[in-house]
Design an enzyme around this catalytic site. Sequence first.
Site, mmCIF file in Angstrom:
data_model
loop_
_atom_site.group_PDB
_atom_site.id
_atom_site.type_symbol
_atom_site.label_atom_id
_atom_site.label_comp_id
_atom_site.label_asym_id
_atom_site.label_seq_id
_atom_site.Cartn_x
_atom_site.Cartn_y
_atom_site.Cartn_z
ATOM 1 N N HIS A 397 -7.474 -1.909 -31.043
ATOM 2 C CA HIS A 397 -8.203 -3.120 -30.683
ATOM 3 C C HIS A 397 -9.440 -2.793 -29.844
ATOM 4 O O HIS A 397 -10.557 -3.220 -30.160
ATOM 5 C CB HIS A 397 -7.265 -4.061 -29.917
ATOM 6 C CG HIS A 397 -7.885 -5.351 -29.480
ATOM 7 N ND1 HIS A 397 -7.736 -6.524 -30.171
ATOM 8 C CD2 HIS A 397 -8.664 -5.644 -28.409
ATOM 9 C CE1 HIS A 397 -8.389 -7.491 -29.554
ATOM 10 N NE2 HIS A 397 -8.959 -6.979 -28.475
ATOM 11 N N GLU A 398 -9.245 -2.022 -28.781
ATOM 12 C CA GLU A 398 -10.386 -1.713 -27.902
ATOM 13 C C GLU A 398 -11.427 -0.897 -28.651
ATOM 14 O O GLU A 398 -12.623 -1.105 -28.501
ATOM 15 C CB GLU A 398 -9.931 -0.978 -26.642
ATOM 16 C CG GLU A 398 -8.875 -1.699 -25.828
ATOM 17 C CD GLU A 398 -9.168 -3.156 -25.563
ATOM 18 O OE1 GLU A 398 -10.339 -3.537 -25.488
ATOM 19 O OE2 GLU A 398 -8.195 -3.945 -25.461
HETATM 20 N N1 PHE Z 1 -11.629 -7.955 -23.548
HETATM 21 C C1 PHE Z 1 -10.298 -7.456 -23.349
HETATM 22 C C2 PHE Z 1 -9.705 -7.310 -24.745
HETATM 23 O O1 PHE Z 1 -9.340 -8.243 -25.387
HETATM 24 C C3 PHE Z 1 -9.417 -8.303 -22.551
HETATM 25 C C4 PHE Z 1 -9.829 -8.466 -21.132
HETATM 26 C C5 PHE Z 1 -10.419 -9.625 -20.728
HETATM 27 C C6 PHE Z 1 -9.595 -7.480 -20.225
HETATM 28 C C7 PHE Z 1 -10.817 -9.813 -19.428
HETATM 29 C C8 PHE Z 1 -9.954 -7.649 -18.919
HETATM 30 C C9 PHE Z 1 -10.565 -8.821 -18.518
HETATM 31 O O2 PHE Z 1 -9.680 -6.305 -25.295
HETATM 32 ZN ZN ZN Z 2 -10.238 -7.842 -27.203
#
Ligand code: PHE
Ligand code: ZN
Length: 994
Positions: A397-398
Amino acid sequence: MLLIRSSQFSKLIRARHLLAIHNPFIRGAQSGQSSSVSRAVLIGKRAKLQQPEQQRLSSWFTPRSAQMATAATDNEEIPEIQQEEHKLPPHPTGPQQKFRKDYAPPPYTISTVHLDFILEEETTTVSSRLRVLPNYGLLEEGASRPALKLDGRKDAKLVRVAVAGNELAEGQYTATEKQLTLNNLPPGEFEVEVVTELRPQDNSLLEGLYKSSGNFCTQCEAEGFRGITFFLDRPDVMAKYTTRIEADEANYPVLLSNGNLKESGKLEGGRHYAVWEDPFPKPCYLFALVAGKLSMKERSFTTCSGREVALRIFVQENNLSKVDHALESLIKSMKWDEDTFGREYDLDLFNIVAVDDFNMGAMENKALNIFNSRLVLASPETATDLDYSRIEGVVGHEYFHNWTGNRVTCRDWFQLTLKEGLTVFRDQEFTADMNSRAVKRIEDVMVLRNSQFTEDAGPMAHPIRPESYIKMDNFYTVTVYEKGAEIVRLYDTLLGKEGFRKGMDLYFQRYDGHAVTCDDFLAAMADANNVNLDTLGRWYSQAGTPNLHVSTSYDAAAKTYTLFCRQNTAPSPGQDVKQPVLIPIKLGLLGPDGADLPLRLRGSDGSVTDLGTTGVLRFEEAESSFQFEGVEVEPVPSLLRGFSAPVKMQVEGQTDEHLLFLLAHDSDPFNRWESGQRLARKLLLKLYAAAAAGGGDHSAKAVGERCTAAGGVPDAFVGAYRAVLGDETLDGSFKAMAVSLPTGNELMDSIEGADPPLLYQVRMFVVKQLALQLRPELEALVAANDDQPGETYHFTAAACAHRAIKNRCLAMLSSLEEPEITHMLLNRFKAATNMTDEIAALSCLVELAGPDRDTALAAFYDKFKDEPLVLLKWLGLQATSNAPGNVALIKKLVDHPAFNITNPNNCYSLFLGFGRSPVNFHAADGSGYAFMGDAVLRVDTINHQVAARMVSAFSTWRQYDSERQVMMRAQLERIVSHPGLSDNVFEIASKSLK
Ligand code: PHE
Ligand code: ZN
């Protein structure tokens, strides 16, 4: 990913779980109208192009500068649904709501950012140099240039501000806790310098710059960057960053930021520095910095164009042996994105850092992902199959965010699902390709039903693209993420793999390097495929789960089979009237032998289209019918295959016999599982009604007697489970899910004034009956799927399948509460060589009162007292336990040395775990509610985001009986009126009360 989806994990199933509310479908006279076969529009073959291409050209790509100079909202393209302002009660500190309709581009943008961090034990100093560009367009004669308003936070102390090289004296600027306003700015481009002082060691919010286990780290999404320095903290301001970090070398040997390392060296006094440069413009929420004592493991990946990328994972020294799975997952993700979407990584370095204190799951900062350590570290002895699979999914995902989120980002936070729904979809597909597609689909639907459907039916319901918020943190929800992914899946289902890929290619081609909207995504998909997707667009603005009602009629003489479809969506907060949405209905028709029949769909013009044996109908009006011809015998319909839309479907006239038939024969594995779930749901609801009608004695014995009197568990049901268990063609993971009953949460929405402990008893009754009658089969499966002596742990789909079915059978057997079985579980617990089996046995034992429970828990603690991630499981199991009177034990756990209230994972395991116990959170005396209410207020003084997740446990109060409603409401009222409450908790609690 994510939001700590684990905040809502069911321990029964390897799925992120949920609750649900059911809006009874409004029935209407509808059958037998074969003459009105209207518009059967078929999908995927581009049979109908309802809108000519050129009408869409105007919405083609606009360069960012132009985009910013027009204050257009994104409402124009996706049809608007009537939305009232969601009014909230007054709040002592007056939190401000933000509205999507108010979007306006900023009057200035920032092209480059130079940051200099001097990290010290007491005071950290951050100097920021910004290149600011005007974005206000032409000014009217005599009009003065607009002010530059930089966002800030009260714990970031302003030390110095200079414009175009001139330091401003006090009085030459306005500074409040939350904003720095600069006036009288020069024309054209100019530089702004801001110096702030921070105390990261005191930052318990874990937003901005903070310390975790002695290391410095950052978290900036959504609005954490303003906690570091004054800035235009919004995603449509994209700049190039250069970051210099200076710190003591002995304590902080590793210094990391985004992009490439440009320079590093030693300084006087044992200090050192590093300079990082990120060549890609990015919004500030993707900024990251890490400084600390960390060890690293490295692998290399050769991209499709032949570039070498160094992949590094940084963890504390003692965890270095636990990063191989995450590294492996990263390599698989990189390869998969190349193969599936043609997306190549764009830098020579990709870093992941694991930190113990993190509000969410992980964060996609450009080239420097920061992960909650529980989503990086794995070894067979400390992590379960579920942990391994989550790590694979979240690493993916990341990584996938690099294209969907970073290269193409969101214009404003209302568009969050643009990156999150899409990236969840991508990680779901990745996992499906790496493991079992059917199993993954079922898991995802379980999550959706268990928690998203509940959210969508309750006071916090919001569209995947919300219209307003007080704290953006509160909108990292299962709706934005998981329902968002379902909406992306609609495009995929409608356009087919190829069409979807074309749309993605166009999306990247048009918007690479830009901050865009959900409308832009829809436009790319529609334009690339030359189709009209306006009714799909409604999913972005409408909250609530649509109800789909299907009835059928067979004309034996004409050999036609007709489906009559109706849809409606119940009102949700602020949205009374809903419009029909585009529902792709993927379907097959089963003949008497269980095989799929050919689908010949008749169009409104009389033409006939051959859909093969699985077709997709495009249903987008309040009512439509679809007629198939050449149907020799009346079929059994298999509708919504693969769960082709996130709706609640009711099929008129669908009998238990139909469901048993589908469970045995459907070629769509999802619908085989689904048919079993439907049968189980019907049974559980019937037995619950009988148990509830029988009076106040809710002991297991009394409930059992009432259920038995109501018919108990019918032979046909037992037989169906027996057939599934014995079916050699099914894999163990699928079987395990097929013999798992729907969760209590999922059933709750179909019960008016539900009594959770009673429902729990009914469910346990059914489990026990199944275990009694299927005991030989369960025992045989345990034996057949047991490890061979000396077998080592592998995370493969096949090995997981063995463990899944074995442990499911053991769990069912444990419900019998026979000393012999309990003893066997204790032995298994002691002998286990991997965490999957160990925790499976322990979780059975924890449900049983008595000495074995205590022995096992003590032994487990002793064995793992130095493994904080394993202790989370230990906390979680006890917290979630339905052993009666557990509140007292949980109160003690809060004071246990193993529990650390400042650590989010600890709070999630203990408090959110407790909130999932139908017996103890919902204890009739209100003790569970009082405990949770106290905990919310206590945690809110430390970490607002964590407290806000906890208070959500009360949001479902309307689902329960009147006594519980009164008690839960009282807690919410107490919380809302608490002095000094955070905006985060206020928003959830006040909206829940509405
Ligand atoms: N953007 C991150 C994700 O979905 C989630 C996240 C949001 C992490 C806010 C930290 C703060 O992969
Ligand atoms: Zn995300």
